[in-house]
Design a protein around this motif. Structure first.
Motif, short mmCIF file in Angstrom:
data_model
loop_
_atom_site.label_atom_id
_atom_site.label_comp_id
_atom_site.label_asym_id
_atom_site.label_seq_id
_atom_site.Cartn_x
_atom_site.Cartn_y
_atom_site.Cartn_z
N UNK A 262 1.06 -1.21 0.06
CA UNK A 262 -0.04 0.08 -0.18
C UNK A 262 1.01 1.30 -0.10
N UNK A 263 0.90 1.89 -1.14
CA UNK A 263 1.46 3.20 -1.10
C UNK A 263 0.66 4.30 -1.13
N UNK A 264 0.73 5.29 -0.55
CA UNK A 264 -0.24 6.60 -0.40
C UNK A 264 0.85 7.70 -0.74
N UNK A 284 -3.37 -0.64 -4.02
CA UNK A 284 -2.01 -0.83 -3.72
C UNK A 284 -1.40 0.81 -3.88
N UNK A 285 -2.08 1.60 -4.64
CA UNK A 285 -1.46 2.66 -4.89
C UNK A 285 -2.83 3.78 -4.79
N UNK A 286 -2.78 4.82 -3.61
CA UNK A 286 -3.77 5.46 -3.21
C UNK A 286 -3.36 7.03 -3.27
N UNK A 299 -3.07 10.18 -13.07
CA UNK A 299 -2.59 9.13 -11.76
C UNK A 299 -4.05 8.71 -11.25
N UNK A 300 -5.16 9.13 -11.72
CA UNK A 300 -6.42 8.63 -11.47
C UNK A 300 -6.74 8.79 -9.84
N UNK A 301 -6.01 9.79 -9.39
CA UNK A 301 -6.38 10.13 -7.86
C UNK A 301 -7.58 11.21 -8.01
#
Length: 383
Positions: A262-264, A284-286, A299-301
């Protein structure tokens, strides 16, 4: 919370320095004059480490010490190069292996031309801290730094390091955090390269990155990604960092994270990376908000403050502080993006106060607070 964590790291570092200072009166070692070579350094290190630990300084002027074999550290040792000492591996030797019970602090040193043979250039099984270290032009089969315990990097530069390994050996052009805990602050990674993944940093375990710059890093092998940061396990955070101009051979030119990691990411710039700014699973990518991305891929954030916009970054240059940075120009989408109440960390990569730049009321995304004044006490590391 990140503000408190950042100061916790700094407090721990200062306590370690104070502890070493108390030891130094009894076990100081000085290299030079007259023994400013590998044999002289080895003798001093053996005395200091063998006595239980202490501090090594140099009276050599500007000097290069070429290693003829890596050194093992078994106690608590500080090596302070004063900004004038270079350790050179001669493209045939590693530098240090830190035992599980040991602590090694490297300060104001350059480490270059180290080569992986029987050990990584720096192989850490204990506690390793790098402060104002330049690690450059190390070419090896394996990451120049292997961390399997505790690593702190501050105000340091990793440039033009190449990991030529394949498979498991090919992860991490500068750092491979494999089962350890790594904290990166106020540092720059540029021109590093790995074959399998993680052109700058590859991590399978807990990683905390803030106020740092990643540019020009790459991966070269088929199916490789994460040119700046590759996270494949553990819990990771990336905050107030600038990730731009990196190249993933296949995917994740900026950052890559996949399950079970999990990478924030928050308050960062991720722009103009080749073969994708961000890649990995949605779990995993938030985002924790206030990220800026720019270029061909999103980056779809979707958290508050996230969005696309041109960061208008200058070239990598000396913009103040201990490391080179990328300064956003007036009109950058990164400037004043973060409300004052959400600033969280008090300094940028250069040691400039945050907020404190343009308009002096909001903070900028990325590693640099544009227009802010550098805190000279911070810059000197409270020493």
């Amino acid at each position: 919370m990140h503000r408190h964590l950042d100061w916790m790291v700094r407090t721990i570092s200062l306590l370690l320095i104070a502890a070493f200072a108390q030891q130094a009166d009894a076990v100081n070692g000085v290299v030079g004059p007259g023994n400013c070579n590998y044999a002289g350094f080895s003798s001093v290190l053996s005395t200091v480490d063998g006595s239980g630990g202490g501090t090594i300084t140099f009276n050599c002027g500007t000097a290069t010490i070429t290693f003829a074999g890596y050194k093992q550290v078994s106690n608590a040792v500080v090596i302070d190069g004063g900004g004038t000492i270079t350790f050179d591996g001669g493209n045939s030797s590693a530098f240090f292996q830190i035992f599980g019970s040991a602590t090694l602090v490297l300060k104001r040193l350059t480490l270059q031309h180290g080569e992986f043979s029987s050990a990584h250039a720096l192989e850490n099984f204990g506690f390793l801290r790098l402060d104002q270290v330049k690690m450059q032009n190390n070419v090896s089969i394996g990451a120049p730094i292997l961390n399997q315990n505790s690593l702190i990097v501050e105000r340091s530069t990793f440039s033009a390091n190449v990991n030529t390994g394949t498979g498991a050996d090919g992860h991490g052009g500068a750092i491979r955090n494999d089962g350890g805990s790594a904290t990166i602050r106020y540092s720059t990674f540029t021109g590093n390269q790995a074959a399998t993944g993680g052109g700058a940093i590859s991590s399978t375990s807990d990683l905390d990155v803030a106020d740092s710059t990643f540019t020009g890093n790459s991966t070269t092998g088929a199916g490789s990604g994460g040119a700046a940061i590759e996270q494949t396990g553990g819990i990771a955070t990336v905050m107030y960092s600038t990730i731009t101009g990196n190249t993933g051979q296949t995917f994740g030119g900026g950052i890559y994270s996949n399950d079970p990691a999990v990478l924030t990411v928050s308050r960062s710039i991720i722009a103009n990376n080749t073969n994708g700014n961000c890649d990995g699973s949605s779990t995993a990518l938030v985002s924790a908000g206030y990220n800026v991305w720019f270029g061909a891929t999103s980056c779809s954030f979707l958290q508050p403050g996230d969005g696309s916009g041109n960061p208008m970054l200058g070239a990598l240059a000396n913009n103040g502080g201990a490391t080179q940075t990328l300064l956003p120009a007036a009109g950058s989408a990164a400037i004043n993006r973060i409300p004052n109440a959400q600033c969280m960390l008090p300094y940028d990569q250069r040691g400039a106060t945050r907020p404190g730049g343009i308009a002096n009321s909001s903070c900028d995304s990325g590693a640099v607070e544009a227009g802010a004044a550098i805190d000279l006490i911070f810059y000197d590391s409270f020493e």
